[in-house]
Scaffold this motif. Structure first.
Motif, PDB file in Angstrom:
ATOM      1  N   ALA A  18       0.836  -1.211   0.000  1.00 19.38           N
ATOM      2  CA  ALA A  18       0.000   0.000   0.000  1.00 19.38           C
ATOM      3  C   ALA A  18       0.866   1.254   0.000  1.00 19.38           C
ATOM      4  CB  ALA A  18      -0.921  -0.007   1.210  1.00 19.38           C
ATOM      5  N   LYS A  19       1.940   1.249   0.763  1.00 19.63           N
ATOM      6  CA  LYS A  19       2.845   2.412   0.809  1.00 19.63           C
ATOM      7  C   LYS A  19       3.483   2.643  -0.556  1.00 19.63           C
ATOM      8  CE  LYS A  19       5.896   5.289   2.994  1.00 19.63           C
ATOM      9  NZ  LYS A  19       6.200   6.205   1.924  1.00 19.63           N
ATOM     10  N   SER A  20       3.860   1.562  -1.226  1.00 17.19           N
ATOM     11  CA  SER A  20       4.454   1.726  -2.551  1.00 17.19           C
ATOM     12  C   SER A  20       3.435   2.294  -3.532  1.00 17.19           C
ATOM     13  CB  SER A  20       5.029   0.398  -3.065  1.00 17.19           C
ATOM     14  OG  SER A  20       3.998  -0.520  -3.347  1.00 17.19           O
ATOM     15  N   CYS A  21       2.181   1.848  -3.444  1.00 21.12           N
ATOM     16  CA  CYS A  21       1.130   2.384  -4.321  1.00 21.12           C
ATOM     17  C   CYS A  21       0.893   3.865  -4.032  1.00 21.12           C
ATOM     18  CB  CYS A  21      -0.162   1.599  -4.151  1.00 21.12           C
ATOM     19  SG  CYS A  21      -0.076  -0.068  -4.818  1.00 21.12           S
ATOM     20  N   GLN A  22       0.917   4.220  -2.758  1.00 17.45           N
ATOM     21  CA  GLN A  22       0.744   5.624  -2.385  1.00 17.45           C
ATOM     22  C   GLN A  22       1.911   6.467  -2.902  1.00 17.45           C
ATOM     23  OE1 GLN A  22       0.836   6.355   1.842  1.00 17.45           O
ATOM     24  NE2 GLN A  22      -0.370   8.212   1.633  1.00 17.45           N
ATOM     25  N   ASN A  26       1.689   9.535  -5.684  1.00 16.61           N
ATOM     26  CA  ASN A  26       2.166  10.878  -5.366  1.00 16.61           C
ATOM     27  C   ASN A  26       3.351  11.310  -6.228  1.00 16.61           C
ATOM     28  OD1 ASN A  26       0.244  11.164  -3.356  1.00 16.61           O
ATOM     29  ND2 ASN A  26       1.584  10.320  -1.784  1.00 16.61           N
ATOM     30  N   THR A  27       3.795  10.451  -7.123  1.00 13.53           N
ATOM     31  CA  THR A  27       4.944  10.750  -7.966  1.00 13.53           C
ATOM     32  C   THR A  27       4.501  11.498  -9.218  1.00 13.53           C
ATOM     33  OG1 THR A  27       6.098   8.781  -7.195  1.00 13.53           O
ATOM     34  CG2 THR A  27       6.849   9.734  -9.257  1.00 13.53           C
ATOM     35  N   SER A  28       5.137  12.590  -9.476  1.00 13.74           N
ATOM     36  CA  SER A  28       4.857  13.340 -10.704  1.00 13.74           C
ATOM     37  C   SER A  28       6.108  14.111 -11.083  1.00 13.74           C
ATOM     38  CB  SER A  28       3.680  14.300 -10.496  1.00 13.74           C
ATOM     39  OG  SER A  28       3.996  15.268  -9.524  1.00 13.74           O
ATOM     40  N   GLY A  29       6.096  14.651 -12.275  1.00 12.39           N
ATOM     41  CA  GLY A  29       7.223  15.465 -12.700  1.00 12.39           C
ATOM     42  C   GLY A  29       8.044  14.813 -13.777  1.00 12.39           C
ATOM     43  N   GLN A  33       8.928   8.566 -14.130  1.00 11.88           N
ATOM     44  CA  GLN A  33       9.051   7.169 -14.560  1.00 11.88           C
ATOM     45  C   GLN A  33      10.205   6.470 -13.860  1.00 11.88           C
ATOM     46  OE1 GLN A  33       9.175   6.868 -18.809  1.00 11.88           O
ATOM     47  NE2 GLN A  33       6.958   7.166 -19.008  1.00 11.88           N
ATOM     48  N   ASN A  34      11.316   7.157 -13.720  1.00  7.38           N
ATOM     49  CA  ASN A  34      12.460   6.561 -13.015  1.00  7.38           C
ATOM     50  C   ASN A  34      12.157   6.360 -11.541  1.00  7.38           C
ATOM     51  OD1 ASN A  34      14.063   6.321 -15.282  1.00  7.38           O
ATOM     52  ND2 ASN A  34      14.941   8.355 -15.032  1.00  7.38           N
ATOM     53  N   THR A  35      11.440   7.291 -10.948  1.00 10.00           N
ATOM     54  CA  THR A  35      11.071   7.170  -9.536  1.00 10.00           C
ATOM     55  C   THR A  35      10.146   5.982  -9.333  1.00 10.00           C
ATOM     56  OG1 THR A  35      11.296   9.559  -9.273  1.00 10.00           O
ATOM     57  CG2 THR A  35      10.057   8.381  -7.574  1.00 10.00           C
ATOM     58  N   ILE A  36       9.176   5.808 -10.219  1.00 13.56           N
ATOM     59  CA  ILE A  36       8.260   4.675 -10.119  1.00 13.56           C
ATOM     60  C   ILE A  36       9.013   3.358 -10.282  1.00 13.56           C
ATOM     61  CG2 ILE A  36       6.334   3.516 -11.285  1.00 13.56           C
ATOM     62  CD1 ILE A  36       5.206   6.370 -11.829  1.00 13.56           C
ATOM     63  N   LYS A  37       9.941   3.306 -11.217  1.00  8.60           N
ATOM     64  CA  LYS A  37      10.764   2.100 -11.395  1.00  8.60           C
ATOM     65  C   LYS A  37      11.555   1.791 -10.132  1.00  8.60           C
ATOM     66  CE  LYS A  37      11.396   2.773 -16.333  1.00  8.60           C
ATOM     67  NZ  LYS A  37      12.362   3.150 -17.387  1.00  8.60           N
ATOM     68  N   GLU A  38      12.071   2.822  -9.507  1.00 13.10           N
ATOM     69  CA  GLU A  38      12.841   2.630  -8.269  1.00 13.10           C
ATOM     70  C   GLU A  38      11.957   2.097  -7.144  1.00 13.10           C
ATOM     71  OE1 GLU A  38      15.482   5.221  -5.112  1.00 13.10           O
ATOM     72  OE2 GLU A  38      15.119   6.036  -7.105  1.00 13.10           O
TER      73      GLU A  38
END
Length: 86
Positions: A18-22, A26-29, A33-38
Motif C-alpha cells: 500500500a505504501k508503494s502504491c501511495q 504521489n509521484t509526478s514530474g 518514470q524513473n522514480t516509479i521504477k525505483e
C-alpha cells in the motif's frame, strides 16, 4: 533489508504494498518514470530477498490482473459487466 520490518519467510505485509502504491500515486514530474521504477524495484528486491514465493502474486497485483491470461480469471466488476447489460 534494513528498511523492511519483517524477517525471511514472512508474508509480505500489505502495508509495504500500500505504501508503494501511495508513493507511486504521489509521484509526478519530469523524472517520475524513473522514480516509479525505483519504488517497484525496491518492493520486488525486498520480496526476492525475504519471501520469493510471493513474487508471482505481487507481480499480478501491480499489473492489475488476478493471474495469467490463459486462466481467464475475472473479478466480475468493471467494463465486462457494463457491456453485458447494454
Amino acid at each position: 533489508i534494513k528498511d523492511v520490518n519483517y524477517d525471511r519467510g514472512w508474508h509480505i505485509p500489505f502495508s509495504l504494498v500500500a505504501k508503494s502504491c501511495q508513493d507511486i500515486e504521489n509521484t509526478s514530474g519530469k523524472d517520475s518514470q524513473n522514480t516509479i521504477k525505483e519504488i517497484l524495484s525496491n518492493v520486488f528486491r525486498s520480496a526476492i530477498l525475504l519471501n520469493s514465493d510471493e513474487l508471482t502474486p505481487l507481480f499480478y497485483f501491480y499489473i492489475a490482473k488476478l493471474g495469467p491470461e490463459y486462466l481467464a480469471l475475472e473479478t466480475g466488476i468493471g467494463p465486462e459487466i457494463i457491456n453485458q447489460s447494454v
